[in-house]
Each structure stands twice: as structure tokens, then as C-alpha cells.
Design a protein around this motif. Structure first.
Motif, short mmCIF file in Angstrom:
data_model
loop_
_atom_site.label_atom_id
_atom_site.label_comp_id
_atom_site.label_asym_id
_atom_site.label_seq_id
_atom_site.Cartn_x
_atom_site.Cartn_y
_atom_site.Cartn_z
N TYR A 1 -0.07 -5.72 17.78
CA TYR A 1 1.21 -5.90 18.45
C TYR A 1 1.67 -7.34 18.31
N THR A 2 2.98 -7.52 18.40
CA THR A 2 3.58 -8.84 18.34
C THR A 2 4.10 -9.20 19.72
N HIS A 3 3.76 -10.39 20.19
CA HIS A 3 4.18 -10.85 21.51
C HIS A 3 5.06 -12.08 21.33
N ILE A 4 6.35 -11.92 21.54
CA ILE A 4 7.29 -13.03 21.46
C ILE A 4 7.48 -13.59 22.85
N GLN A 5 7.07 -14.84 23.04
CA GLN A 5 7.10 -15.46 24.36
C GLN A 5 8.27 -16.45 24.44
N THR A 6 9.14 -16.23 25.42
CA THR A 6 10.33 -17.08 25.58
C THR A 6 10.19 -18.06 26.74
N GLY A 7 9.15 -17.88 27.55
CA GLY A 7 8.99 -18.71 28.74
C GLY A 7 9.64 -18.10 29.96
N GLY A 8 10.19 -16.89 29.81
CA GLY A 8 10.84 -16.20 30.93
C GLY A 8 9.85 -15.42 31.76
N ASN A 9 10.34 -14.78 32.82
CA ASN A 9 9.47 -14.03 33.73
C ASN A 9 9.69 -12.52 33.63
N GLN A 10 10.28 -12.08 32.51
CA GLN A 10 10.50 -10.65 32.26
C GLN A 10 9.94 -10.28 30.89
N VAL A 11 9.57 -9.02 30.73
CA VAL A 11 9.02 -8.58 29.46
C VAL A 11 9.61 -7.23 29.07
N CYS A 12 9.83 -7.07 27.78
CA CYS A 12 10.35 -5.82 27.23
C CYS A 12 9.36 -5.27 26.21
N PHE A 13 8.82 -4.09 26.50
CA PHE A 13 7.93 -3.42 25.57
C PHE A 13 8.75 -2.52 24.65
N MET A 14 8.54 -2.65 23.34
CA MET A 14 9.33 -1.90 22.36
C MET A 14 8.45 -0.94 21.58
#
Length: 214
Positions: free
Chosen positions: A17-30
Motif C-alpha cells: 500500500y501507498t501512504h501519502i502523508q500530508t500532516g493532516g488529521n484525516q485519512v482517506c482509504f482508497m
């Protein structure tokens, strides 16, 4: 922003899996479709929107044969959940997120509808269903019974388009977006490139409204 390539252990072996981290506090699983992967236009711009909105993105890289959907629906759900659940669990275990979103395209909507939408842990999650398989009764019934907030997108020329099912969703918290002349890829059925681009813009604008409301 960080883009990490990882693997999680499953019952059978492991899955990337690829985990793109933006520094935010929400996550979207695709969860991608059988032939509609994360480099396709809709996912490309959806990922861009998530990054713009400071929402982390997790892309699960499963792979199935073309005849996978010919299996019993219960087995399809079981195999997909065996693959994607370890990724979701691992990401949530090692990161603190306030909100969770799930996005699935076609095949990728199955573990969402038959799994995560029925899990109390994700009762507050936002669900985005792109071209779900509405002609499968268990899919249609599960969405109609859901209390989740979300967006359902489908073209009126999609082979899985079901007007009766969509009418039932008016009683739910799901907003239905019907793309005129859209096929299963949400492209214009007449191969009108400009119309396809305009449809893409409409979809992204609706998704943007959804992310702003979070």
C-alpha cells in the motif's frame, strides 16, 4: 508531504500500500476497481484534491483476475476484506486521525459496503462510492440501509445503473450524483472528450464540497 511505500501482512501473505502523508488529521482509504487503478483520471484528481485538503491518502494495491467477480459474492467480499482490513488496521494503529473516509471504485466498493459500512468502528466515517455495483441486491440493500454520510457517483449509461435503487437512497444521508451519458469509467459514452472532462469537473467539485464539510 511524504509518500511511503509499505506492506501489511494478510492471512495469505502480504499486500502493498501507498501512504501519502500530508500532516493532516484525516485519512482517506482508497480501493481501486478491477481495471481502474490509481493512475486513472478520477483517482488522479481525487488524490490531488485530498492532498490539497490536507487529508492523508492510503492506496491499497490488490490485484485480482478478470473472472474474480464471477465468484460467489460472499467469497469476493471475504477475500477483499482479508486483503484490505490489515492495511486499514495497521494505518489506524500507528496514526492518530480524527476523521476517516473510504473511497471505492466499482469492485473497490464491495469491501466498503459489505464490510466497513457494517462495522460500528466506522459509524462516523464518510463513504464515497464510485460506480458501485447497484444491480447486486446485497450492495443496493446495504447502501439503502446505511446511516453514513457520503456520495454515490454513477453514470446513467453504466451497466450497473439502477434508478429504483437510487430513488431509495433519497431517504438516506447519501447524495447521489448521476453523470449524464456516463459509462462505467464515468467517461462520455459517445467518446466526447470535452463532455468527459466536464463530468470529471462536476465530480471533483461535489467531492470538494464533501471534504470542506468534514
Amino acid at each position: 508531504m511524504k509518500k511511503l511505500q509499505k506492506t501489511a501482512k494478510t492471512k495469505r501473505s502480504e499486500i502493498a500500500y501507498t501512504h501519502i502523508q500530508t500532516g493532516g488529521n484525516q485519512v482517506c482509504f482508497m480501493f481501486s476497481g478491477l481495471g481502474y487503478h490509481y493512475d486513472k483520471p478520477l483517482f488522479y484528481y481525487l488524490i490531488m484534491l485530498m492532498i490539497e485538503s490536507k487529508i492523508d491518502v492510503v492506496q491499497v494495491h490488490y490485484s485480482y483476475q478478470r473472472d474474480f467477480l464471477q465468484l460467489d459474492s460472499k467469497r469476493v467480499t471475504e477475500e477483499m476484506l482479508n486483503d484490505v482490513t490489515p492495511v486499514v488496521s495497521e494505518v489506524l494503529q500507528h496514526n492518530s486521525y480524527q476523521n476517516t473516509l473510504f473511497v471505492g471504485k466499482s469492485l473497490g466498493t464491495i469491501p466498503i459496503v459489505n464490510g466497513f459500512m457494517q462495522n460500528d468502528r466506522f459509524a462516523e466515517a464518510t463513504m464515497i462510492l464510485l460506480t458501485p455495483l447497484l444491480k447486486l441486491d446485497e450492495i443496493a440493500n446495504s447502501i439503502a440501509a446505511s446511516k453514513h454520510n457520503g456520495l454515490l457517483v454513477i453514470g446513467d449509461k453504466d451497466q450497473h445503473f439502477d434508478e429504483k435503487c437510487l430513488n431509495q437512497l433519497e431517504k438516506t444521508n447519501f447524495h447521489s450524483l448521476i453523470i449524464k451519458n456516463g459509462n462505467h469509467s464515468l467517461d462520455d459514452v459517445n467518446n466526447d472528450s470535452l463532455a468527459s472532462i466536464q463530468s470529471m469537473s462536476i465530480i471533483i467539485k461535489n467531492l470538494q464540497k464533501l471534504t470542506i464539510a468534514l
